[in-house]
Motif scaffolding. Structure first.
Motif, mmCIF file in Angstrom:
data_model
loop_
_atom_site.group_PDB
_atom_site.id
_atom_site.type_symbol
_atom_site.label_atom_id
_atom_site.label_comp_id
_atom_site.label_asym_id
_atom_site.label_seq_id
_atom_site.Cartn_x
_atom_site.Cartn_y
_atom_site.Cartn_z
ATOM 1 N N GLY A 1 0.790 -1.217 0.000
ATOM 2 C CA GLY A 1 0.000 0.000 0.000
ATOM 3 C C GLY A 1 0.824 1.269 0.000
ATOM 4 N N ARG B 1 -1.329 2.684 -11.142
ATOM 5 C CA ARG B 1 -0.563 2.731 -9.881
ATOM 6 C C ARG B 1 0.819 3.343 -10.074
ATOM 7 N N ASN C 1 2.949 3.732 -6.656
ATOM 8 C CA ASN C 1 1.991 3.879 -5.567
ATOM 9 C C ASN C 1 1.191 2.594 -5.393
ATOM 10 N N SER C 2 0.530 2.491 -4.265
ATOM 11 C CA SER C 2 -0.309 1.314 -3.968
ATOM 12 C C SER C 2 0.448 0.019 -4.240
ATOM 13 N N SER D 1 4.410 3.646 -1.097
ATOM 14 C CA SER D 1 4.930 4.228 -2.335
ATOM 15 C C SER D 1 6.452 4.263 -2.326
ATOM 16 N N LYS E 1 2.208 -3.544 -4.120
ATOM 17 C CA LYS E 1 1.764 -4.868 -3.707
ATOM 18 C C LYS E 1 2.992 -5.777 -3.542
#
Length: 112
Positions: A14, A65, A82-83, A16, A85
């Motif tokens: 979640g 993302r 970003n975001s 960055s 995983k």
């Protein structure tokens, strides 16, 4: 020609990270540049690319993302992630498209 990546690291899911690529020995602004990644036991895969217009393209797995940008004054291409995983964990490489000019890679690790 020397291509150097920087900015990798460890981040929680979640979060960055921003990785950057600089080049010496070439005029970066007139080259198309791509980011690739390679996870352990997997083939290197294309992530994103930017041309000289600039227009950008992204792999479906990162679309929405990740953002690739270039700063021609600084001879730099960056990838804002970003975001993140866990499956984004890999060594990220920069490549001047159509050439054998690759950086040494920077490790990105996303913990769950």
């Amino acid at each position: 020609v020397q291509v150097v990546e920087s900015g990798g690291g460890l981040v929680q899911a979640g979060g960055s990270l921003r990785v950057s690529c600089t080049a010496s020995g070439i005029v970066f602004s007139i080259k198309d540049v791509g980011w690739y990644r390679q996870a352990p036991g997997k083939q290197r895969e294309w992530v994103a690319s930017i041309d000289t217009v600039p227009r950008t393209n992204y792999a479906d797995s990162v679309k929405g993302r990740f953002t690739i940008t270039r700063d021609n004054a600084k001879n730099t291409v960056s990838l804002q992630m970003n975001s993140l995983k866990p499956e984004d964990s890999a060594v990220y490489y920069c490549n001047v498209l159509g050439t054998s000019w690759w950086g040494q890679g920077t490790q990105v690790t996303v913990s769950s």
